[in-house]
Design a protein around this motif. Structure first.
Motif, PDB file in Angstrom:
ATOM      1  N   GLU A   1       0.836  -1.179   0.000  1.00  0.00           N
ATOM      2  CA  GLU A   1       0.000   0.000   0.000  1.00  0.00           C
ATOM      3  C   GLU A   1       0.881   1.242   0.000  1.00  0.00           C
ATOM      4  OE1 GLU A   1      -2.499  -0.258   3.347  1.00  0.00           O
ATOM      5  OE2 GLU A   1      -3.671  -1.951   2.584  1.00  0.00           O
ATOM      6  N   GLU A   2       0.443   2.265  -0.726  1.00  0.00           N
ATOM      7  CA  GLU A   2       1.169   3.522  -0.791  1.00  0.00           C
ATOM      8  C   GLU A   2       0.576   4.487   0.241  1.00  0.00           C
ATOM      9  OE1 GLU A   2       3.779   4.304  -2.693  1.00  0.00           O
ATOM     10  OE2 GLU A   2       3.879   2.326  -3.624  1.00  0.00           O
ATOM     11  N   GLN A   3       1.450   5.028   1.117  1.00  0.00           N
ATOM     12  CA  GLN A   3       1.019   6.007   2.097  1.00  0.00           C
ATOM     13  C   GLN A   3       2.021   7.147   2.120  1.00  0.00           C
ATOM     14  OE1 GLN A   3       0.597   3.612   5.680  1.00  0.00           O
ATOM     15  NE2 GLN A   3      -1.607   3.582   5.435  1.00  0.00           N
ATOM     16  N   LEU A   4       1.523   8.343   2.447  1.00  0.00           N
ATOM     17  CA  LEU A   4       2.382   9.519   2.480  1.00  0.00           C
ATOM     18  C   LEU A   4       3.268   9.488   3.714  1.00  0.00           C
ATOM     19  CD1 LEU A   4      -0.194  12.239   1.370  1.00  0.00           C
ATOM     20  CD2 LEU A   4       1.536  11.089  -0.023  1.00  0.00           C
ATOM     21  N   ALA A   5       4.551   9.804   3.543  1.00  0.00           N
ATOM     22  CA  ALA A   5       5.498   9.783   4.642  1.00  0.00           C
ATOM     23  C   ALA A   5       6.447  10.967   4.522  1.00  0.00           C
ATOM     24  CB  ALA A   5       6.286   8.472   4.670  1.00  0.00           C
ATOM     25  N   THR A   6       6.816  11.545   5.670  1.00  0.00           N
ATOM     26  CA  THR A   6       7.680  12.709   5.714  1.00  0.00           C
ATOM     27  C   THR A   6       8.785  12.491   6.735  1.00  0.00           C
ATOM     28  OG1 THR A   6       5.808  14.151   5.177  1.00  0.00           O
ATOM     29  CG2 THR A   6       7.777  15.200   6.106  1.00  0.00           C
ATOM     30  N   PRO A   7      10.063  12.601   6.353  1.00  0.00           N
ATOM     31  CA  PRO A   7      11.146  12.502   7.337  1.00  0.00           C
ATOM     32  C   PRO A   7      11.256  13.791   8.156  1.00  0.00           C
ATOM     33  CG  PRO A   7      12.046  12.879   5.150  1.00  0.00           C
ATOM     34  CD  PRO A   7      10.557  12.705   4.975  1.00  0.00           C
ATOM     35  N   VAL A   8      11.409  13.657   9.467  1.00  0.00           N
ATOM     36  CA  VAL A   8      11.494  14.815  10.362  1.00  0.00           C
ATOM     37  C   VAL A   8      12.512  14.512  11.460  1.00  0.00           C
ATOM     38  CG1 VAL A   8       9.149  15.645   9.980  1.00  0.00           C
ATOM     39  CG2 VAL A   8       9.587  13.953  11.776  1.00  0.00           C
ATOM     40  N   HIS A   9      12.856  15.548  12.216  1.00  0.00           N
ATOM     41  CA  HIS A   9      13.663  15.399  13.418  1.00  0.00           C
ATOM     42  C   HIS A   9      12.734  15.556  14.621  1.00  0.00           C
ATOM     43  CE1 HIS A   9      17.335  15.517  11.093  1.00  0.00           C
ATOM     44  NE2 HIS A   9      16.914  16.641  10.503  1.00  0.00           N
ATOM     45  N   VAL A  10      12.919  14.720  15.632  1.00  0.00           N
ATOM     46  CA  VAL A  10      12.050  14.739  16.808  1.00  0.00           C
ATOM     47  C   VAL A  10      12.891  14.766  18.073  1.00  0.00           C
ATOM     48  CG1 VAL A  10      10.153  13.556  15.653  1.00  0.00           C
ATOM     49  CG2 VAL A  10      11.877  12.219  16.870  1.00  0.00           C
ATOM     50  N   LEU A  11      12.261  15.205  19.147  1.00  0.00           N
ATOM     51  CA  LEU A  11      12.851  15.198  20.480  1.00  0.00           C
ATOM     52  C   LEU A  11      11.988  14.307  21.355  1.00  0.00           C
ATOM     53  CD1 LEU A  11      15.036  16.485  22.347  1.00  0.00           C
ATOM     54  CD2 LEU A  11      13.334  18.222  22.924  1.00  0.00           C
ATOM     55  N   LEU A  12      12.594  13.322  22.012  1.00  0.00           N
ATOM     56  CA  LEU A  12      11.859  12.322  22.782  1.00  0.00           C
ATOM     57  C   LEU A  12      12.318  12.314  24.231  1.00  0.00           C
ATOM     58  CD1 LEU A  12      12.301   9.405  20.225  1.00  0.00           C
ATOM     59  CD2 LEU A  12      10.294  10.865  20.425  1.00  0.00           C
ATOM     60  N   SER A  13      11.363  12.118  25.135  1.00  0.00           N
ATOM     61  CA  SER A  13      11.676  11.914  26.550  1.00  0.00           C
ATOM     62  C   SER A  13      10.525  11.149  27.177  1.00  0.00           C
ATOM     63  CB  SER A  13      11.875  13.246  27.271  1.00  0.00           C
ATOM     64  OG  SER A  13      10.677  14.005  27.282  1.00  0.00           O
ATOM     65  N   PRO A  14      10.808  10.226  28.101  1.00  0.00           N
ATOM     66  CA  PRO A  14       9.734   9.442  28.718  1.00  0.00           C
ATOM     67  C   PRO A  14       8.777  10.331  29.501  1.00  0.00           C
ATOM     68  CG  PRO A  14      11.877   8.443  29.129  1.00  0.00           C
ATOM     69  CD  PRO A  14      12.140   9.799  28.543  1.00  0.00           C
TER      70      PRO A  14
END
Length: 620
Positions: free
Chosen positions: A384-397
């Motif tokens: 299946e074709e779905q739209l995807a965008t690469p990004v930078h994220v900040l994660l913390s629990p």
């Protein structure tokens, strides 16, 4: 100079009350009470952490776990049932009472008992031997002494928000009592209320604290979260300043809150991780965020997520649920490695994330496994074709970022999800199936049957997580000692052709089921079982009247019509315990708690080995 003898002693009843000498004693007493309770809870939390580390490993940073990347050859032999002990079942029945939840309050009976005891301790230390009508300083001293627990509860890496909120309300109540009685005395004796620095700064501190309370009500937190957070930081800073101008006795008590706040900032900085991610737009309502290079997470974990995108939401951080288990445990092959997060487009930030995902190029994703007429896999269908965008994220629990129980300790598991609450439940499901199938029950997992109940509004919503559920269901089919069944309840009749094929999954176009009947059905043998007549009769014989009527009302026809788990899962006998985990709107969470309490307190709950409840609600 002549000796006049010993000076006369003023009788206690005629002595003038010295609040600056007596009231700090009650501050100390109240502090000893709450620190003792907190120390006991801290020991319990450390024990739970040690238990999690023994089972799957846990990092101090909260975003990693042990694992060598190799699968353990599973043992396919017969799994012997192990009954829960008598002491455990007795304690489980007694604890079931604490699960009862009062509508409109959002607190269960156990939380209400804790808050009531908290109120009693504060009111007692505020009023004992205190001439409040002539000297109202005691409530002011008590209000100041509540600053350390208020900030400690907000800085902890565990979810105790309800205690943080009620501590703030107790503090506001104490300050209002202090200010109201003080203003009454000044009006009674004709003294000016404003003018001197102490009086003016006190009125200002009370006004600021009142604004903090008004801006923290539930409707403000839900509708204007950004405004609530901004006002919270601004007004609490102003309160500290006005409080220090108001009284010199506040200074010893403001240092611990500042230390707790600074410690929480340091911990958050240490636990923060920058990562590359891919935003995948499933549809207009759901966005999946795949982070490929994070080692692993814990089941049911929440992550504070910041998405760096050139917009006004660039600095916003929101808690989202992790869908996948640790990579060395997970059975999901659609998104290999790292972790996957789910964001439902319901607010400004989440809708913006969904819009950003739509700005990318089409990406070929792993499709749902195709099925034959007998429900057996025939391989994978078209991509299946779905739209995807690469990004930078900040994660913390996020605080309270993992499930509070280990469902691997129970032979029967019932997972209930409403809408996007499936993200939390899929994480638990992926973890326990992976620990059994891929790791070969190396942690002593006892789970033998799992029922997943997912309530959605439309058939199209099933596509949100259909590939993930299909991967987990296929992995479970390879294990002879584990049975997994999925039931999807669709409450709106629209586009039934959009149902994806998932192994061992039934999709029913009926209203949301009665959770009490689902829990009760998991605790009694199916009516179609050869031993059902004898065992069901024995269960009813030892059950109370309510359970007798309800158990008798569940016949084989209703099992099929309502999709009750007993008609789809094998019966594994009594004594292994039942884990009830639910995530969804507040009404569903409350119903799950009450269902677990109602069954757990009865004889059926005792015979099944106790009912343990773990819930996660949509609440701010």
């Amino acid at each position: 100079m002549s000796n006049t003898g010993t000076p006369p002693v003023i009788p206690a009843e005629f002595r003038q009350y010295n609040s600056y000498e007596e009231d700090p004693k009650y501050q100390t007493k109240l502090t000893i009470i709450w620190t003792s309770v907190f120390a006991a809870y801290a020991l319990h939390y450390v024990y739970r952490l040690a238990k999690e580390a023994r089972v799957r490993g846990r990092s101090a940073f909260g975003l990693s776990a042990k694992g060598d990347g190799y699968d353990v050859v599973p043992k396919q032999g017969e799994l012997k049932s192990k009954r829960k002990g008598v002491l455990y079942m007795t304690w489980s029945m007694a604890r079931a009472v604490l699960y009862w939840t009062v509508p409109g309050i959002g607190l269960d009976f156990g939380q209400l008992l804790l808050i009531s005891a908290y109120f009693a301790a504060v009111i007692t230390n505020m009023t004992v031997n205190a001439p409040l009508m002539s000297n109202s300083n005691r409530p002011g001293f008590i209000a100041v002494s509540l600053l350390p627990p208020l900030y400690l509860l907000s800085a902890l890496p565990i979810s105790l928000n309800f205690l943080h909120r009620w501590t703030g309300r107790l503090m506001l109540l104490s300050a209002l009592l202090h200010g109201a009685l003080w203003i009454r005395n000044h009006l009674q004796y004709g003294l000016p209320i404003l003018g001197q620095q102490k009086e003016t700064s006190g009125v200002a501190a009370l006004a600021v604290l009142g604004l903090v309370g008004l801006s923290s009500v539930r409707i403000v937190r839900r509708k204007m979260w950004e405004g609530f957070w901004f006002l919270h930081v601004l007004l609490t800073t102003a309160f500290f300043i006005t409080l220090c101008y108001h009284t010199i006795y506040a200074r010893p008590w403001i240092y611990p809150p500042l230390a707790f706040f600074g410690f929480s900032l340091v911990v958050r900085i240490l636990r923060v991780k920058f990562a590359d991610a891919v935003l995948v737009k499933v549809d207009q309502q759901m966005t999946l965020i795949h982070v490929p290079y994070i080692p692993s997470t814990l089941p049911g974990q929440h992550i504070n997520l910041t998405v760096f995108h050139p917009s006004r939401y660039i600095f916003e951080s929101h808690p989202v649920s992790v869908i996948t288990a640790a990579p060395h445990i997970s059975c999901i092959t659609s998104h290999s490695g790292g972790m996957t997060l789910g964001v439902r487009a319901v607010g400004g930030w989440s809708r913006a994330v969904n819009s950003w995902a739509g700005e990318g190029a089409s990406l070929s994703l792993s499709p749902v496994h195709s099925m034959d007429e007998k429900g057996k896999g025939k391989g994978k269908g078209k991509e299946e074709e779905q739209l995807a965008t690469p990004v930078h994220v900040l994660l913390s629990p996020a605080p309270g970022s993992s499930a509070k129980i280990d469902i691997g300790e129970f032979e029967s598991v019932l997972l209930v999800a409403g809408g996007s609450g499936a993200t939390w439940c899929i994480s638990l499901l992926d973890d326990i199936v992976g620990r059994i199938v891929r790791r070969g029950r190396e942690g002593g997992e006892r789970t033998r049957r799992i029922e997943v109940v997912w309530c959605v509004k439309s058939f199209g919503s099933i596509h949100w997580f259909a590939p993930l559920l299909a991967d987990i269901a296929h992995a479970a089919l390879s294990c002879t000692t584990l049975s997994v069944h999925i039931t999807v309840y669709v409450t709106c009749l629209c586009n039934p052709e959009a149902v994806p094929p998932i192994p061992n999954c039934d999709v029913l176009a009926v209203p949301r089921p009665d959770l009490y009947k689902l829990v009760l059905d998991m605790c009694i043998p199916p009516s179609s079982s050869p031993s059902a007549t004898k065992e069901t009769a024995h269960a009813k014989e030892h059950a109370n009247c309510d359970l007798e009527e309800d158990a008798a009302s569940i016949d084989s026809a209703e099992e099929e019509a309502l999709g009750l788990p007993s008609s789809k899962l094998p019966w594994v006998g009594y004594g292994g315990g039942l884990a009830l985990c639910a995530c969804g709107p507040e009404s569903m969470v409350r119903e799950a708690r009450n269902a677990g309490a109602r069954v757990g307190m009865g004889a059926v709950g005792r015979r099944i080995g106790g009912v343990e409840v773990c819930v996660e609600g949509y609440e701010i």
